[in-house]
Design a protein around this motif. Sequence first.
Motif, PDB file in Angstrom:
ATOM      1  N   MET A 332      52.683  33.946  39.713  1.00 17.31           N
ATOM      2  CA  MET A 332      53.915  34.210  38.981  1.00 17.31           C
ATOM      3  C   MET A 332      53.623  35.130  37.805  1.00 17.31           C
ATOM      4  SD  MET A 332      56.763  31.533  37.576  1.00 17.31           S
ATOM      5  CE  MET A 332      55.703  30.664  36.417  1.00 17.31           C
ATOM      6  N   GLU A 333      54.483  36.128  37.610  1.00 15.22           N
ATOM      7  CA  GLU A 333      54.354  37.087  36.519  1.00 15.22           C
ATOM      8  C   GLU A 333      55.634  37.080  35.685  1.00 15.22           C
ATOM      9  OE1 GLU A 333      53.059  41.015  37.846  1.00 15.22           O
ATOM     10  OE2 GLU A 333      52.709  40.159  39.825  1.00 15.22           O
ATOM     11  N   GLY A 334      55.547  37.633  34.497  1.00 17.27           N
ATOM     12  CA  GLY A 334      56.714  37.709  33.631  1.00 17.27           C
ATOM     13  C   GLY A 334      57.478  39.010  33.790  1.00 17.27           C
ATOM     14  N   ASN A 335      58.786  38.945  33.627  1.00 14.49           N
ATOM     15  CA  ASN A 335      59.633  40.135  33.724  1.00 14.49           C
ATOM     16  C   ASN A 335      59.643  40.916  32.412  1.00 14.49           C
ATOM     17  OD1 ASN A 335      60.225  39.004  36.182  1.00 14.49           O
ATOM     18  ND2 ASN A 335      62.443  39.048  35.927  1.00 14.49           N
ATOM     19  N   TYR A 336      59.925  42.200  32.518  1.00 10.17           N
ATOM     20  CA  TYR A 336      60.094  43.077  31.355  1.00 10.17           C
ATOM     21  C   TYR A 336      60.918  44.276  31.796  1.00 10.17           C
ATOM     22  CZ  TYR A 336      56.418  45.761  33.658  1.00 10.17           C
ATOM     23  OH  TYR A 336      55.692  46.489  34.573  1.00 10.17           O
TER      24      TYR A 336
END
Length: 547
Positions: A332-336
């Motif tokens: 899982m990665e973070g949005n930007y």
Amino acid sequence: MKNPPTKLMLRLKSVSRDIDEKDLVQVDNNDPINFASANSNHNNPWDNAYIALQENPDVSFAEPDIESGDLCYSYQQEIEERGEPDKASYQEFIDYWPHPKEASIWHLGDDFSQLKKAREEVAALPNKKTVRIAHFDTGYYKDHISFPAANIRKDLERDFVEGEEYRDHDAADSFDEGTLKMPGHGTGTLSILAGGKVSMPFCKFDDYIGLHDSIEIIPIRIAKSVVLLKSSAFVKALDYVANELNKSDATRVHVITMSMGGLASGAWADMVNMAYEKGIFIVTAAGNNFKKLPTRTLIFPARFNRVVAACGVTYDLSPYAKLHGDASFSIMEGNYGPRSLMNTAIAAFTPNVPWASYRFTDVVGLKGDGTSSATPQVASAAALYYCKYYDELEALPEPWMRVEAIRNALFSSAAKTINHDDRDVEKYFGNGILKAWDMLQVKVPPATTLVKQKEDKVAFPFFKVIFGIRAMEENDQSEEDMLETELMQLVLSDPALQELLQSEEKKLEDLNREQQKRLAEKILQNNKASEKLKESMQLLLNQLDIL
């Protein structure tokens, strides 16, 4: 077999006598919102909304009440389960993200969020006022060792999950199992926000995990899981906070933290605007993705300019994103982004931060991840600032100025640094990295210097911008607004549209003729698009072929 009736959220220009006032959500400076079942039964819920607008002259806007998180995570079936962890595994960091060599509660330190130093400064202040934080999430676990029972306003907690009306004054989590549902999510985020004093010998920690002095937490359960957030639940929760609790200083909420989100909603924009006007600071998660799917851009309500978006920064100050091709459906990665939305974003630390496990009542682990973990850190900093400058904030002539004063301190004190090749702080971190103690050193500015944010509105002006014409006559503005809202939902949930728009970094007006046609064609091919939207797209595609 017939489809179940579509639930709608309606703005009402006028209210008939058969609608009870208690069933309306009052929205300052806008039409009230009503929840109703659609009279029609089309396969696409948006078509039912367009028919409701056409058939009822008292309706100024209609939209389906969707499970927006579920649409955002359309790839959930491809994501691996993380398995059943044992107690020992919680004492380890997630190894594919940066972390300290030894187990520790590092994110509170002076080199990171500064939250420990900031809360110690505020705790030492005399004659403090109480600051209230509304915690919008899946609920809590009262038997967990981290549960801050002394700070919880049990009398004010609420449950707005559909079907749980029988327990509306009980915000405890029911721990729904399943891929991506993340049972215990609210317990984890609450531990970061206001976790009690916990002894964790394995990482030499014996202290409070989160805030504990001069604060009250109001737990508000708005979803069974992070992927089952109904649009109406957020509307009802904000109605409760901004309308009911705001009536008295003894119950008024100063800060809202929400570690979830979803797709575009006109009703969400209405409620966010009202909360902002009443001086309530809102921070919500930027969102997460797996292998950049279905989108790596901000989700709603973090996309609104009157909301602060919480993005992620890792232990080594690099972006919470796999940028060199090593992403996968198990990470899982973070949005930007897109860049145009990052002026109201800030980064806080994740992953490998504390997280209370719902599986074991006596375990706080080190595997807190997602922008869910970053969000309560930003809310904590905002609450500490409110504690220190309570009188100055309350003295500002307009309530919205309190939000802007907090944002000014939050953004101006953020560290403008990044551990990445292109050194582009704004792209990944917005205004920078949270520095809570530095934030406390920024005084409340004069009211004359504070600038009010533009009113939030959901917009994807494909018809107007691309073709330089109004797609509809002036008296069909409501329908046009609805089409733009549906379009925005599709853009956030369709990877093909994200690819064409280069993760929305490519402006609509910069699309060439062939790209315009491809965009219209992809919308026509999208099985989630309504018949009404497809009709409009086909008309515009026909114009492109003629021109």
